[in-house]
Design an enzyme around this catalytic site. Structure first.
Site, short mmCIF file in Angstrom:
data_model
loop_
_atom_site.label_atom_id
_atom_site.label_comp_id
_atom_site.label_asym_id
_atom_site.label_seq_id
_atom_site.Cartn_x
_atom_site.Cartn_y
_atom_site.Cartn_z
N ASP A 153 28.02 44.03 -11.74
CA ASP A 153 27.60 44.82 -12.70
C ASP A 153 26.12 45.41 -11.96
O ASP A 153 25.24 44.92 -12.24
CB ASP A 153 27.32 44.29 -14.05
N HIS A 206 31.14 36.31 -18.38
CA HIS A 206 30.30 37.29 -18.71
C HIS A 206 28.96 36.60 -18.33
O HIS A 206 28.50 35.69 -18.67
CB HIS A 206 30.29 37.71 -20.06
N GLU A 233 31.37 37.56 -13.80
CA GLU A 233 30.62 38.70 -13.48
C GLU A 233 29.16 38.49 -13.45
O GLU A 233 28.56 37.67 -14.26
CB GLU A 233 30.84 39.69 -14.67
N ASN A 241 32.08 35.33 -22.93
CA ASN A 241 31.04 34.34 -23.02
C ASN A 241 31.77 32.86 -22.92
O ASN A 241 30.86 31.75 -22.80
CB ASN A 241 29.80 34.34 -23.99
N ASP A 272 25.07 40.27 -13.13
CA ASP A 272 24.10 41.64 -13.10
C ASP A 272 23.29 41.77 -11.81
O ASP A 272 22.43 40.91 -11.84
CB ASP A 272 23.52 41.74 -14.25
N HIS A 274 19.75 39.92 -15.94
CA HIS A 274 20.45 41.00 -17.03
C HIS A 274 19.08 41.32 -17.89
O HIS A 274 18.79 42.41 -18.04
CB HIS A 274 21.37 40.14 -17.89
N GLY A 275 18.20 40.37 -18.61
CA GLY A 275 17.36 40.70 -19.33
C GLY A 275 17.83 41.15 -20.64
O GLY A 275 18.78 40.73 -21.06
N ASP A 315 34.85 37.17 -27.47
CA ASP A 315 34.42 35.55 -27.61
C ASP A 315 35.40 34.93 -28.94
O ASP A 315 35.18 33.94 -28.81
CB ASP A 315 33.01 35.49 -28.24
N ASP A 353 24.19 39.48 -24.99
CA ASP A 353 24.92 39.03 -26.03
C ASP A 353 24.35 37.96 -26.77
O ASP A 353 23.59 37.07 -26.53
CB ASP A 353 26.21 38.77 -25.30
N TRP A 392 35.31 43.83 -23.07
CA TRP A 392 34.19 43.08 -23.32
C TRP A 392 33.47 42.87 -24.53
O TRP A 392 33.72 44.49 -25.15
CB TRP A 392 33.27 43.31 -22.11
N LYS A 407 23.14 47.51 -11.80
CA LYS A 407 22.15 48.24 -12.68
C LYS A 407 21.34 49.48 -12.03
O LYS A 407 20.34 49.48 -11.72
CB LYS A 407 21.22 47.08 -13.18
#
Length: 311
Positions: A117, A38, A58, A278, A60, A73-74, A259, A78, A256, A119
């Protein structure tokens, strides 16, 4: 004469051993599992997650206007992760190509798929289709190397809104116009939202795929952040039931962010095809355990990610 007989017997032994091996491989009815690392957004993270046992990654993709610009991602993200790791999108794709091109010094045979992914929530309606066109151009140039010995991994385009089906139409149109429609065989699709006010029904998701001109190569994701309670997995179970039905439209389902050993086992037990995590090493450990090693295995490049598993 004895030497000749021994040679014949030796040859038959080799043939029989080979036949037994072929039968053994065909008889492996375990479900192949995609171990999706992830939020891999910096190139330095790629080998780290592959070393932990991931066979898929994966990333983003964030946009400036309709242009895919960064893998980023920002915040928030997670628990336990660095939310602000990033790379330029074109650099990230070129690096992925290195890890998935046989003969390259960085090549990893076990790295077989990546999820983008996308956005697109930041886009206006009139930017959605151009964004799909631009992602296709970036992949064609920087990952597939314009069809000249590019990366071999499969790609899943994950969109957060079923209303963004024009992204897919624009993406496909570019590859057709550029004479690389064959590369669509390497591309799958995942309409994952929107999440608010509530997730779309499976029927609504199916209708969106029809509008996108997609019939097959369909993945579906379900889940929450790693700090959320597991819940009853009701939607996940509904999706799996649909996938396995006679008229199911979904090929693969992943969950998802998973973990823990307990949540990994729970997801496998209900029948997922992929785990987004993760900590890819957790799934690797579970796949070695009794009760799981005879039912599931890590997917390889020979496993078709667009084919619904039938046991």
């Amino acid at each position: 004469m004895y030497a000749h007989l021994a040679l014949i017997l030796g040859c038959w032994t080799v043939v029989l051993q080979g036949a037994e091996t072929d039968v053994g491989e065909r008889a492996d009815n375990r479900r192949p599992i995609w171990n999706l690392a992830h939020m891999v957004n910096a190139v330095a993270q790629i080998p780290d997650f592959l070393d932990l046992g991931a066979n898929a990654l994966e990333a983003d993709v964030t946009f400036k206007g309709s242009v895919p610009t960064y893998t980023y991602h920002g915040t928030p993200c997670d628990f336990g992760r660095d939310c602000i790791r990033w790379e330029y999108f074109n650099v990230f794709l070129k690096t992925l190509r290195e890890y998935t091109t046989p003969g390259n010094a960085k090549y990893r045979d076990g790295f077989i798929l990546f999820v983008l992914d996308l956005k697109t929530g930041s886009l206006s309606n009139d930017q959605v289709r151009p964004a799909g066109e631009n992602v296709a151009k970036e992949l064609l140039q920087n990952y597939w190397n314009n069809g000249n010995n590019g990366g071999r991994a499969y790609v899943v385009l994950s969109l957060p809104d079923i209303g963004h089906y024009e992204f897919v139409r624009g993406f496909k149109e570019v590859l057709k116009k550029e004479g690389h429609e064959d590369l669509l065989e390497k591309v799958g699709y995942d309409f994952s939202g929107p999440y608010l006010p509530s997730l779309p029904t499976l029927d609504a998701t199916h209708e969106a795929y029809k509008k996108a001109g997609v019939d097959g190569h369909i993945w579906l994701s379900d889940g929450l952040t790693n700090f959320s309670p597991l819940g009853d997995m009701a939607r996940l179970k509904e999706a799996i039931k649909s996938r396995d039905s006679a008229n199911g439209f979904i090929n693969k389902i992943y969950y998802w962010s998973v973990d823990k050993v307990s949540t990994t086992k729970a997801a496998l037990d209900v029948g997922v095809d992929g785990i987004m995590t993760n900590y890819p090493n957790v799934l690797i450990g579970v796949l070695k355990e009794s009760g799981y090693n005879d039912k599931y295995r890590l997917a390889t490049y020979d496993d078709n990610p667009w084919e619904t598993f039938k046991n």
